[in-house]
Design an enzyme around this catalytic site. Structure first.
Site, PDB file in Angstrom:
ATOM      1  N   CYS A  92       0.852  -1.191   0.000  1.00  6.75           N
ATOM      2  CA  CYS A  92       0.000   0.000   0.000  1.00  6.75           C
ATOM      3  C   CYS A  92       0.886   1.238   0.000  1.00  6.75           C
ATOM      4  O   CYS A  92       1.890   1.286   0.711  1.00  6.75           O
ATOM      5  CB  CYS A  92      -0.867  -0.021   1.262  1.00  6.75           C
ATOM      6  SG  CYS A  92      -1.932   1.409   1.430  1.00  6.75           S
ATOM      7  N   GLU A 135      -8.791  -0.955  -2.099  1.00  4.27           N
ATOM      8  CA  GLU A 135      -9.101   0.487  -2.143  1.00  4.27           C
ATOM      9  C   GLU A 135     -10.433   0.781  -1.470  1.00  4.27           C
ATOM     10  O   GLU A 135     -10.596   1.816  -0.816  1.00  4.27           O
ATOM     11  CB  GLU A 135      -9.115   1.000  -3.585  1.00  4.27           C
ATOM     12  CG  GLU A 135      -7.800   0.840  -4.360  1.00  4.27           C
ATOM     13  CD  GLU A 135      -6.578   1.322  -3.622  1.00  4.27           C
ATOM     14  OE1 GLU A 135      -6.688   2.265  -2.828  1.00  4.27           O
ATOM     15  OE2 GLU A 135      -5.496   0.733  -3.817  1.00  4.27           O
TER      16      GLU A 135
HETATM   17 NI    NI Z   1      -3.640   1.052   0.032  1.00  2.69          NI
END
Ligand code: NI
Length: 173
Positions: A92, A135
């Protein structure tokens, strides 16, 4: 280049729950464009508005090899997920340098508005399905490390807090 600042875990703002986008107007189009630029600049495959401290349901994704198939998802909703799940490694942009396994549905069907404000249905599997689920978690204030054990999560937290301090100290010189 108009890169936006990406919040980093454990920034508490990453746990904000996003509100629906009220209207797909010029502001949202501009924001989506800036988010895409920021994502490409950071070599990421997805970015949620939450990560740039805007708490509206907006996601940009590009899982294509040539980085030329941007996908903008506004007010996305997952309408079906496969019962079959798979453990895959995730990273991420808000948790730099950390990769770990997360179990996700292997296929999903979702609805989202596009930049014209039209509702579209998307079927996804593989990396795209994983990316969309990752997401969408951001929009709910959830970061992937929260699927890991408390022990691992605390180690990651400590490491990132230290990294940030080191950077700030270096920046002061
Ligand atoms: Ni992320």
């Amino acid at each position: 280049m108009n890169s936006l600042t990406i919040l980093r875990y454990p920034d508490p703002r990453l746990h904000t729950v996003a509100k629906p986008v009220a209207a797909v107007d010029a502001r949202i189009k501009e924001l989506a464009q800036q988010m895409l630029e920021t994502m490409y600049e950071a070599s990421g495959i997805g970015l949620a508005a939450t990560q740039i401290d805007v708490h509206e349901r907006l996601i940009v994704i590009d899982v294509s090899e040539n980085r030329d198939q941007p996908l903008v998802l506004i007010n996305p909703e997952i309408v079906w997920s496969s019962p079959e799940k798979r453990l895959g490694e995730e990273g991420c942009l808000s948790v730099p340098g950390i990769y770990d396994g997360v179990e996700r549905a292997i296929g999903i069907r979702m609805q989202a508005m596009d930049l014209e404000g039209k509702l579209q249905t998307h079927e996804a599997e593989g990396m795209l399905a994983v990316c969309i689920q990752h997401e969408m978690d951001h929009l709910m204030g959830k970061v992937f490390v929260e699927y890991l054990s408390p022990l691992k999560r605390n180690r990651i937290k400590t490491k990132l807090v230290k990294q940030k301090k080191d950077e700030e100290r270096d920046g002061d010189r």
